[in-house]
Write a protein that holds these residues in place. Structure first.
Motif, short mmCIF file in Angstrom:
data_model
loop_
_atom_site.label_atom_id
_atom_site.label_comp_id
_atom_site.label_asym_id
_atom_site.label_seq_id
_atom_site.Cartn_x
_atom_site.Cartn_y
_atom_site.Cartn_z
N LEU A 100 35.20 -12.35 3.87
CA LEU A 100 35.44 -13.47 4.79
C LEU A 100 35.53 -14.77 4.00
N ASP A 101 36.62 -15.50 4.20
CA ASP A 101 36.68 -16.87 3.71
C ASP A 101 36.41 -17.78 4.90
N ALA A 102 35.47 -18.71 4.71
CA ALA A 102 35.22 -19.71 5.76
C ALA A 102 35.57 -21.08 5.18
N GLU A 103 36.57 -21.71 5.78
CA GLU A 103 36.96 -23.05 5.34
C GLU A 103 36.32 -24.04 6.31
N ILE A 104 35.39 -24.83 5.81
CA ILE A 104 34.60 -25.72 6.68
C ILE A 104 35.02 -27.16 6.42
N THR A 105 35.46 -27.83 7.49
CA THR A 105 35.87 -29.23 7.36
C THR A 105 34.98 -30.12 8.23
N VAL A 106 34.53 -31.22 7.67
CA VAL A 106 33.80 -32.22 8.46
C VAL A 106 34.74 -33.39 8.70
N PHE A 107 34.93 -33.76 9.98
CA PHE A 107 35.73 -34.94 10.31
C PHE A 107 34.79 -36.05 10.77
N LEU A 134 25.44 -29.76 3.32
CA LEU A 134 25.68 -28.39 3.80
C LEU A 134 25.82 -27.44 2.62
N ILE A 135 26.55 -27.89 1.62
CA ILE A 135 26.76 -27.04 0.43
C ILE A 135 25.43 -26.72 -0.25
N VAL A 136 24.59 -27.72 -0.38
CA VAL A 136 23.28 -27.51 -1.01
C VAL A 136 22.46 -26.51 -0.17
N ASP A 137 22.47 -26.69 1.14
CA ASP A 137 21.71 -25.79 2.02
C ASP A 137 22.19 -24.34 1.88
N THR A 175 25.44 -9.41 0.47
CA THR A 175 26.61 -10.26 0.65
C THR A 175 26.57 -11.39 -0.38
N SER A 176 27.71 -11.69 -0.95
CA SER A 176 27.79 -12.82 -1.88
C SER A 176 28.42 -14.00 -1.17
N GLN A 177 28.07 -15.20 -1.61
CA GLN A 177 28.77 -16.40 -1.13
C GLN A 177 29.09 -17.26 -2.35
N ALA A 178 30.34 -17.68 -2.44
CA ALA A 178 30.73 -18.54 -3.56
C ALA A 178 31.47 -19.73 -2.99
N LEU A 179 31.03 -20.94 -3.34
CA LEU A 179 31.70 -22.16 -2.89
C LEU A 179 32.81 -22.42 -3.88
N ASP A 180 34.04 -22.09 -3.49
CA ASP A 180 35.13 -22.00 -4.46
C ASP A 180 36.10 -23.18 -4.49
N SER A 214 37.86 -36.91 6.28
CA SER A 214 37.50 -35.49 6.31
C SER A 214 37.12 -35.02 4.91
N ALA A 215 36.36 -33.93 4.87
CA ALA A 215 36.00 -33.28 3.61
C ALA A 215 35.90 -31.79 3.89
N THR A 216 36.38 -30.99 2.94
CA THR A 216 36.52 -29.55 3.20
C THR A 216 35.94 -28.72 2.05
N VAL A 217 35.28 -27.62 2.42
CA VAL A 217 34.84 -26.67 1.40
C VAL A 217 35.26 -25.27 1.85
N LEU A 218 35.61 -24.42 0.88
CA LEU A 218 35.90 -23.03 1.20
C LEU A 218 34.79 -22.14 0.63
N VAL A 219 34.17 -21.38 1.53
CA VAL A 219 33.12 -20.45 1.12
C VAL A 219 33.70 -19.04 1.13
N ASN A 220 33.68 -18.40 -0.03
CA ASN A 220 34.20 -17.03 -0.15
C ASN A 220 33.03 -16.05 -0.07
N ASN A 221 33.12 -15.11 0.88
CA ASN A 221 32.04 -14.14 1.07
C ASN A 221 32.53 -12.72 0.86
N ARG A 222 31.77 -11.91 0.13
CA ARG A 222 32.03 -10.47 0.02
C ARG A 222 30.86 -9.80 0.73
N ILE A 223 31.20 -9.14 1.84
CA ILE A 223 30.15 -8.74 2.78
C ILE A 223 29.51 -7.41 2.38
#
Ligand SMILES: *[C@@H]1O[C@H](CO)[C@@H](O)[C@H](O)[C@H]1NC(C)=O
Ligand SMILES: *[C@@H]1O[C@H](CO)[C@@H](O)[C@H](O)[C@H]1NC(C)=O
Ligand SMILES: *[C@@H]1O[C@H](CO)[C@@H](O)[C@H](O)[C@H]1NC(C)=O
Ligand SMILES: *[C@@H]1O[C@H](CO)[C@@H](O)[C@H](O)[C@H]1NC(C)=O
Length: 573
Positions: A284-291, A312-315, A377-382, A396-405
Motif C-alpha cells: 500500500l502506498d499512502a500519499e498524505i497531503t495537508v492543506f 505526522l512523519i515523526v509520529d 509490515t514495513s513503512q518507509a517515508l519515501d 500544501s505539503a505531501t508525503v508518500l508512505v510506502n508499506n509492505r504488508i
C-alpha cells in the motif's frame, strides 16, 4: 522484483512455511512421489526432533522424464556461448520502463524498444515462433501457447517480464562495461548489463528450454504457456491484461501451476539451498497531503502545513508495526532450514527455534534488519514535497508512505495504523480528513472521514493496494514435489558436485511483488522460482548489474527437465 533474501546476501529474501515439529511429516511429504523417485540418499535427515525440524532436506532427485540434451546444455561450451549471446542480444535492447511511461495507445514511440525485442526474439527462437501460437496482448505483452495433445489437462504457465528498470544517466560512467552492452567476460564467466539478472535471463531461459525441447522432438501432452509482461517494474498492468486474457480463454482455476521470477538456488560452502517463493507480502502506498491556508510568511501561524506534516512523519516513524511470528509464514521455514544447515549462523535465533519459543524469536528477529520485515509490515517515508516560495506560506505539503504488508495483516489494518496518527493530528490542529483511492480520482469523490474546517484538511490518497498473497501449497503437494525433485536432480549433476551434492529445498517469502499478483484466480500453485543458480553479486536495479553464464545455463537445464517431468508425472492439480 526481486526483494527476497538470497542466502549469504544482505537483502531480505524468502522464508518458509512453518509446520509441526514432526519428522514424519518430512517423510510424508516426500513419499508421494517415491515410486518415481530415483533412489538417492537422503541428506542429513533430522536426528533430533525436539530441536529444529526442517523439511528442507527431505527431497530426492526425480529421474528426468526426458533428458536428450541435458548433457549438451550443461557441458557443451559452444552451446553455452550461443545462449549467452542470445541473452547479450536481448540486453542490448534497452526496454526501460519508467513510473510514468505513457500507455502504448497514448504514445507508441515510448515502446519502440519492446517492438525491437519482439523482432529479436523471433530471430533467436525460430522453433518456438513456428510451433507455438504467439499473441501480443494489449500492445506489448507476449503470450506463447505450445498446444499439448491432451487439451483436458490444465496448462503449465511460465512467466517473466521484458522490461528493465532504467539506468540512472549519472551512473553510466560507473559501469565496468556499458549498461546496454551485454558484454561477456569469459574469464569471469560474467555477462554485464541491465536486465542480465532482472530478468531477461529468465526470458531467454524459458524460451531456450522450450526451443531445445522442440528441436529434440519432445511433444507435450499438457499445453505449455509462456507469458512476458512489459511493465513489471512499474504497475504490472501488462501482465494483468495477460491474466484476464487467459482467464477468459480457460476460466478461473484453469492453470496447473505458474512459475515466475523470484527464488533461485543459493550456494553456501558447497551446499545448495533452493528457495521457491510461496507467498508475497501485501502493498500500500499512502500519499498524505495537508492543506492549510496560504498567506504572507511575515505573519505565519505557529504551524504551517509543512510543520504539521513533519509532526505526522515523526509520529509514524516512532510507531513501527509489531512483529508477529506465525506458524504458517513461509519465512519461518526458510530460517529453520538456513539455521539447521549452516547458511545462517546465529546462536540466539537457533536457541529460540529449538525451544519453539515464537515470542522470544520475534523479539530477536525484530533486531535483525535483514530478517524482521519477513514477519511484519514495513513503512518507509519515501517522497516528500511542499512549499514553493520563501515569502509565501505553503498551502500544501505531501508525503508518500510506502508499506509492505505483513502476512498476518491486511490493507485495512495498515490504513488503520496510518489513520490513527492522521486523526490525532487532525484533532490537534482542527483539520478535516478525506480518503480517496487511485492516482487520478478527484477529491470530490473522496470519502469524508472528518469534515473540512477553515484551518484546512488532510487528503489521503491510497495507491496500488494489494493484500498479502495466498500461500501456495508445499508439504503434501505433488506440484511442490515435482519442483523439488527436479531441482535436486539438476544440482546433483557432475557440474555441481554429482550424487554427493547436498541440495535443500525450502519455501520462501518475498517482501516485494511480482506480476503473479494478477494471477491468483488462475491457480493456487504459484511458485516464484527459476531453478537457476544464484549469482550473489548481481547488483539488480543498480550499477554493474551482471549475472554468470553458469546461472543462465543452470536455469535452462532446470526448465528443460521440469517441463517433461510435469508432463510425465503430474496427475493434475
Ligand atoms: C538420461 O537418462 C538415461 C536413462 O534414464 C540415463 O542413463 C542417463 O544417465 C541420463 N543422462 C543424464 C545426463 O542425466
Ligand atoms: C575480465 O575479467 C578479468 C578478471 O576480473 C579482468 O582481469 C579482465 O580485465 C576482464 N577483461 C575485460 C576485457 O574486461
Ligand atoms: C478495518 O479496520 C478497522 C480498524 O482500523 C476495523 O474497525 C474494521 O472492522 C476493519 N474492517 C474490515 C472489513 O476488516
Ligand atoms: C478474480 O476473480 C474475482 C471473482 O470473479 C474478480 O472479482 C477479480 O477481479 C478477479 N481478480 C483478478 C485479478 O482478475
Amino acid at each position: 522484483m526481486s526483494d527476497y533474501l538470497p542466502i549469504g546476501g544482505s537483502k531480505p529474501r524468502g522464508i518458509f512455511e512453518r509446520r509441526r515439529l514432526l519428522a514424519t511429516v518430512v517423510l510424508g511429504a516426500c513419499a508421494l512421489l517415491s515410486v518415481i523417485l530415483l533412489a538417492g540418499h537422503t541428506v542429513n535427515s533430522p536426528n533430533n526432533k525436539d530441536s529444529i525440524c526442517s523439511e528442507c532436506a527431505g527431497f530426492k532427485a526425480l529421474r528426468p522424464a526426458f533428458n536428450k540434451s541435458l548433457n549438451h546444455i550443461l557441458y557443451n561450451q559452444d552451446y553455452k556461448m550461443s545462449v549467452i549471446e542470445k541473452l547479450a542480444g536481448a540486453v542490448k535492447i534497452p526496454t526501460e520502463i519508467f513510473d510514468f511511461t505513457p500507455s502504448p495507445s497514448d504514445d507508441p514511440e515510448a515502446w519502440v524498444h519492446f517492438q525491437e525485442l519482439h523482432e529479436y526474439l523471433e530471430t533467436q527462437f525460430p522453433y518456438v515462433y513456428e510451433k507455438a501460437q504467439v499473441e501480443k496482448i494489449d500492445g506489448f505483452g507476449l503470450l506463447f501457447t505450445w498446444q499439448g495433445s491432451k487439451p483436458d489437462l490444465k496448462p503449465l504457465l511460465l512467466m517473466a517480464h521484458q522490461d528493465v528498470v532504467p539506468v540512472e544517466p549519472n551512473t553510466v560512467d560507473m559501469w565496468t562495461h556499458p549498461p546496454f552492452s551485454g558484454f561477456y567476460n569469459s574469464s569471469e564467466d560474467l555477462i554485464y548489463g541491465r536486465g542480465t539478472a532482472d530478468i531477461k535471463q529468465l526470458v531467454v531461459s524459458h524460451l531456450e528450454a522450450v526451443e531445445r525441447l522442440m528441436l529434440d522432438g519432445f511433444k507435450p501432452q499438457r499445453t505449455i504457456m509462456i507469458s512476458f509482461g512489459c511493465d513489471e517494474e512499474a504497475s504490472g498492468s501488462c501482465a494483468a491484461k495477460i491474466a484476464q486474457h487467459i482467464e477468459k480463454r480457460y476460466g478461473a482455476n484453469s492453470i496447473y501451476a505458474i512459475l515466475d521470477e523470484g527464488g533461485q538456488v543459493g550456494e553456501v560452502d558447497g551446499v545448495y539451498f533452493a528457495e521457491p517463493v510461496t507467498s508475497e507480502k501485501g502493498y500500500l502506498d499512502a500519499e498524505i497531503t495537508v492543506f492549510t491556508p496560504g498567506g504572507h510568511s511575515s505573519v505565519p501561524p505557529d504551524h504551517t502545513s509543512i510543520g504539521i506534516l513533519g509532526e505526522l512523519i515523526v509520529d509514524l516513524e516512532k510507531d513501527p508495526y509489531d512483529i508477529l511470528i506465525e506458524e504458517n509464514n513461509p519465512a519461518l521455514e526458510t530460517i529453520k532450514c538456513f539455521i539447521k544447515f549452516g547458511a545462517i549462523k546465529d546462536e540466539e535465533i537457533a536457541k529460540h527455534l529449538s525451544k519453539n519459543n515464537l515470542k522470544k524469536l520475534g523479539t530477536a528477529l525484530d533486531n535483525r534488519l535483514a530478517l524482521k520485515y519477513l514477519f511484519k509490515t514495513s513503512q518507509a517515508l519515501d517522497i516528500v514535497s511542499g512549499g514553493i516560495k520563501a515569502n509565501a506560506l505553503p498551502e500544501s505539503a505531501t508525503v508518500l508512505v510506502n508499506n509492505r504488508i505483513g502476512m498476518h495483516s491486511s490493507v485495512n489494518e495498515t490504513l488503520g495504523h496510518i489513520m490513527k496518527h492522521v486523526q490525532s493530528k487532525a484533532e490537534t490542529y482542527n483539520l478535516g480528513i478525506k480518503v480517496l483511492a487511485g492516482r487520478y480520482s478527484k477529491e470530490e469523490t473522496a470519502e469524508v472521514i472528518k469534515p473540512v474546517t477553515e484551518s484546512g484538511r488532510f487528503v489521503i490518497r491510497l495507491l496500488d493496494p494489494l493484500e498479502p498473497a495466498p500461500f501456495s501449497p508445499t508439504s503434501g503437494s505433488q506440484v511442490w514435489d515435482i519442483i523439488s525433485g527436479t531441482t535436486v536432480s539438476t544440482y546433483k549433476q557432475k557440474l555441481f558436485g554429482g550424487e554427493d551434492a547436498k541440495v535443500y529445498i525450502t519455501p520462501a517469502l518475498s517482501t516485494g511483488n511480482t506480476d503473479t499478483k494478477s494471477f491468483w484466480n488462475l491457480t493456487r500453485n504459484i511458485y516464484r522460482y527459476s531453478g537457476s543458480l544464484q549469482y550473489k553479486e548481481s547488483n539488480e536495479h543498480t550499477v554493474d548489474e551482471k549475472n554468470s553464464g553458469l546461472s543462465l545455463l543452470s536455469g535452462v537445464a532446470f526448465m528443460y527437465q521440469y517441463i517433461p517431468n510435469v508432463d510425465a508425472y503430474a496427475t493434475d492439480a
